[in-house]
Structures are given as C-alpha cells and as structure tokens.
Motif scaffolding. Structure first.
Motif, mmCIF file in Angstrom:
data_model
loop_
_atom_site.group_PDB
_atom_site.id
_atom_site.type_symbol
_atom_site.label_atom_id
_atom_site.label_comp_id
_atom_site.label_asym_id
_atom_site.label_seq_id
_atom_site.Cartn_x
_atom_site.Cartn_y
_atom_site.Cartn_z
ATOM 1 N N ASN A 1 0.857 -1.181 0.000
ATOM 2 C CA ASN A 1 0.000 0.000 0.000
ATOM 3 C C ASN A 1 0.896 1.235 0.000
ATOM 4 O OD1 ASN A 1 -2.879 -1.145 0.543
ATOM 5 N ND2 ASN A 1 -1.545 -2.203 1.993
ATOM 6 N N ILE A 2 0.682 2.117 -0.955
ATOM 7 C CA ILE A 2 1.545 3.283 -1.147
ATOM 8 C C ILE A 2 0.776 4.547 -0.765
ATOM 9 C CG2 ILE A 2 2.945 4.570 -2.786
ATOM 10 C CD1 ILE A 2 3.937 1.706 -2.315
ATOM 11 N N LEU A 3 1.356 5.341 0.118
ATOM 12 C CA LEU A 3 0.788 6.638 0.491
ATOM 13 C C LEU A 3 1.852 7.705 0.269
ATOM 14 C CD1 LEU A 3 -0.442 4.359 2.636
ATOM 15 C CD2 LEU A 3 -1.678 6.389 3.438
ATOM 16 N N VAL A 4 1.562 8.650 -0.635
ATOM 17 C CA VAL A 4 2.519 9.699 -0.982
ATOM 18 C C VAL A 4 1.864 11.053 -0.722
ATOM 19 C CG1 VAL A 4 4.074 10.618 -2.729
ATOM 20 C CG2 VAL A 4 3.418 8.200 -2.812
ATOM 21 N N ASN A 5 2.366 11.751 0.284
ATOM 22 C CA ASN A 5 1.886 13.106 0.569
ATOM 23 C C ASN A 5 2.687 14.085 -0.274
ATOM 24 O OD1 ASN A 5 0.677 15.364 1.724
ATOM 25 N ND2 ASN A 5 2.081 15.389 3.471
#
Length: 479
Positions: free
Chosen positions: A68-72
């Motif tokens: 799961n990728i989360l990029v702010n």
C-alpha cells in the motif's frame, strides 16, 4: 501510413474497481514529497527544473507486490501540479490516478495524499507530472515493483539492478514550451537525450561474471529511442508488468511512456563499456546520449566506435521487433483481465472501436483530435460528473466508435466512451500522422495482438496473435 491493431480490454475506469480487501499482512509505505523549482544543469548550463525533495530526477519508489503506497505531495510551485503513476493499476482507486478528469490538480501551497495499492503487480514503471508540460522540467522518477519472496521468478535471481530513466530534453523553459502549444504551434525538436538526468555522464558499476537487471523507461516527451550496451546482449524478461519469453537482443526500441526490463551478464573482459540511447524516426536529426557500464576494477576506457543501432528511420525494423516480444505463459503473474483468464483469444468481443488520431486547425490554433473530436476538459471533473450523475458535463455520443468521414472538420468536445462492466473490447489505433504515436491506458492495461501497415480492415484479424500477445499500458503506433 501505418497503424497498430489492438483488441484490448478497455477497463481503465470500469473493471479496475474489482479488488480484494486489503489484508493485514500487506505492507504500507509512506512518503512525503516536496515539489519545488530549482536550478539544474543536465546540459551543462543552468535551467529551471522541477525537483522532488531536491532531487532531479525524483526518488525511485521501490515496492513489493501488494504494498500500500501513500505519498503526501506538497506543492511549493507557483502553479497547480498533478502526478500520474504510469502503469500502476488503480483497482477501485481511479481517483488516485493523477490525470485530469479523475484527479484534481494540487493547488500551490497545498498538499494531497495519494493512496493506492500495487495489487498483484510486478514490474518496471514510472511516475511523472501529467499537466502543464511539467514533465519537460522534471518531476518524474522510477517506480519498481518486486515480487514477494514467496513467489518464484522465471529467471535466476540477478546480482543487482539498475533503474535507467531515458528521455528527450529541452533547454527551453517548460513555460515557454507551454506558451508555444497554447499559441497553436508545434513543439520544437528536443536538444538532447538524457539518462537519469545526465548526458554522457551516468556510470553503472558491476562485478565481472555477474548478471544485473536493467529497468529501462522512456520518460521523454515525444522521442522514441534505441537502447544498447557495447559488447553485451539484452535478455528481455518483463515488459510493463508481464513476464516475457526470454529472447536476447543486440538493441531494443523503447517508445514514449514504455518500460522494459532486461538481464545483462557482465561476460566481457574487465573494462568500461558504453551504454547508448539514440533517437528513432528523427532523421536528419539524430540525438545520442551515453552512459558507462563499468566492471569493478576497470582501468580501461571503453573502446570506440560506439555500438551501432538500426537505421534511424527504419520503422519496419521496429515493428518486426515488437512482434517478437511475447507473453511468457508458463510464468506466474496476476491475471490481467476481469474474466480471470490468460486465454484472451477465446473471449467474445462485445464491441469494436477504431480510434484515429489527426491534427487540425480549430479556431486558428493547432489541435489534435481522435475521431474528429479534440478533447477539452470540462470545469466539473468527469469522475464527479459520472459518480453524481451531473447532467450536461459530457455526452457519450460526442465521440463515435469509428473515424468521421473523410473531409469532416474536427471540432472541440469532451470525449468520453461509455462501456458496460466486464465488456471485452477490440480497439484499433489508427495513426494518420507522419510520426510515431504512443497510446496509453491509464490505470489499466490491454493485450497487444498485432501491428500492421495501412488502414485496418476486418481481414486484419487473421494476423492477430491470440495466444501470447503482451499486456501493456502503452503501445507505439508507427507513422
């Protein structure tokens, strides 16, 4: 005039919604990226570039299947910014795709967090800015997805790997290029090709006798290139998320938006060897850039001359090579269509589309069209209009399934093609221009089953590869 013939699964918006729930064992990766302007020197002179955390190119994302990728993304530019994840399948997350219509651009001095899963994916991909020609200033990077350790790979484990981002480059500021297009003019020829943001400077070091994985992507604006390594064969193992039959090549064509993965065995004597990328179909202008493959302990410079590639304008060579790249049916991989089968040739086709690109002058400006419609984005994002059934934003009858009759003037319109969930479609891309086009399906993929010359006719189906055609997210359609 040549065209590509592609029966393909047109499921970029529809069938990609079918994903299994995230399980507790799937890893989460968190990133914070600051998008800024900065001075870069890719051609030895200062110019303004777009940096991610101060880097050009941006950082490479190293993921594992099902991460799961989360990029702010924090936008510190003076204009809106939007990133697309090229080749990543957005299953039930199409609003994270980073293109107009599904994602709103990030306003200046604000942020947006992308959240998506690389469900059942492996392979070599990229990310890049999708609006305002920001890509011509940077903001792009690699996105690699490795298989989980419990899943075998159909080749010996390499001793290391390298990511190569290769593309055309302009000295001209991207805002000036944008004004040229807004004024209805064409882009000029690029000034150079770069490898990882450098011209004739990148170095990749390995041990003699060992084998390395090279992940090669075309991150350019408009230029295809041929890739080769002096004195070494390229064994292709994967293309845009699908394992291939493992053939060896002296060189490979890589078109805009495409990615390939090859194995290279360092079987020569200890020395330096030249890596070459040269432009395709740009005669009389031929752009070339180099990098160095250095054996550990080398004190010898690479020998000259540079390894030669195919004739610059040899389109047939490129098409024939593309036909030889085929799907490895014995390798494990996620099934790329909603029917859950690799046997795409046996699935009934519900609909056929022939999409022909063209250019035209509309309201005094140069525009490009598909089936006579030059797309304009409405003020209301298409995703919202579809989800909330907002009337008047788009009409499914604006663009037709076949090209307009010859002589019909192109016009502006919002092009949306409607499908029913699980439809299996045949799509023919027809290139009516004198240069190679790249067609890309965001957030999904399709089977490439044929390439051909001239206009497509129903008898062209007799030439389809209905057994082991590649699944890709981007295909070249030759001039």
């Amino acid at each position: 005039m040549k065209q590509s013939i592609l029966p393909s699964v047109f499921l970029g918006i529809l069938a990609c919604w079918g994903v299994l729930p995230v399980t507790a064992e799937d890893r989460y990766q968190y990133f914070t990226w600051e998008i800024t302007n900065g001075t870069i020197y890719p051609l030895g002179v200062p110019q303004q570039g777009i940096l991610i955390n101060g880097q050009f190119p941006g950082p490479t994302v190293e993921a594992i299947t099902n991460d799961n990728i989360l990029v702010n993304v924090i936008n510190k530019l003076d204009e809106k910014f939007l990133i697309t994840w090229s080749g990543i399948k957005q299953r039930r997350t199409s609003w994270q795709d980073g293109v107009l219509g599904t994602n709103c651009p990030i306003p200046p001095k604000s942020n947006w967090t992308y959240k998506f899963q690389v469900k059942d994916q492996i392979g070599t991909y990229t990310y890049f800015p999708s609006t305002k020609i920001h890509k011509a200033a940077g903001g792009f990077g690699g996105f690699n997805v490795a298989q989980r350790s419990v899943i075998s790979i159909p080749y010996p484990a390499p001793d290391g790997e390298f990511t190569l981002l290769i593309g055309d480059w302009y000295k001209t500021n991207h805002k000036v290029l944008r004004r040229l297009l807004d004024a209805g003019r064409s882009l000029p020829y690029p000034d150079a090709l770069l490898i990882n943001g450098q011209k004739d400077a990148a170095v990749f070091t390995g041990e003699a006798g060992k084998t390395y994985k090279f992940r090669v992507s075309n991150v350019g604006m408009s230029t295809s290139f041929n890739f080769r390594i002096q004195g070494h064969l390229l064994k292709i193992i994967e293309v845009e998320g699908s394992h291939t039959i493992q053939e060896s090549y002296d060189s490979l064509d890589v078109h805009v938006g495409q990615s390939v993965t090859v194995l290279v065995t360092l079987s020569g004597s200890i020395s330096d060897y030249i890596i070459v990328a040269s432009s395709r179909f740009t005669d009389p202008i031929v752009l070339t850039t180099t990098a160095t493959l250095r054996y550990s302990g080398s004190n010898s410079k690479a020998q000259i001359p540079l390894p030669s590639g195919p004739a610059t304008n040899d389109v047939e060579w490129s098409i024939k090579q593309a036909r030889t790249i085929r799907l490895n049916l014995t390798a494990n991989a996620a099934r790329p269509n909603p029917q859950g089968s690799f046997h795409y040739g046996t699935i009934p086709v519900q609909r056929t589309l022939v999409l022909a690109n063209s250019k035209a002058i509309i309201n005094g400006k140069l525009r490009y069209a598909v089936n006579g419609i030059s797309h304009i984005n409405p003020n209301t994002p298409l995703k919202l209009a579809d989800w909330f059934n907002i009337p008047g934003v788009f009409d499914l009858n604006t663009i037709k399934d076949v090209p307009s009759p010859q002589g019909t003037p192109a016009k502006l319109g919002t092009s949306v093609i409607g499908f029913t969930l699980h439809d299996f479609a045949e799509i023919i891309f027809q290139n009516n221009e004198n240069y190679t086009q790249s067609w890309h399906m965001d957030g999904s993929s399709f089977y490439v089953v044929g390439y051909g010359n001239g206009l497509w006719i129903p008898d062209s189906r007799k030439t389809y590869n209905l057994v082991d055609g590649m699944t890709r997210h981007t295909v070249q359609v030759s001039q």
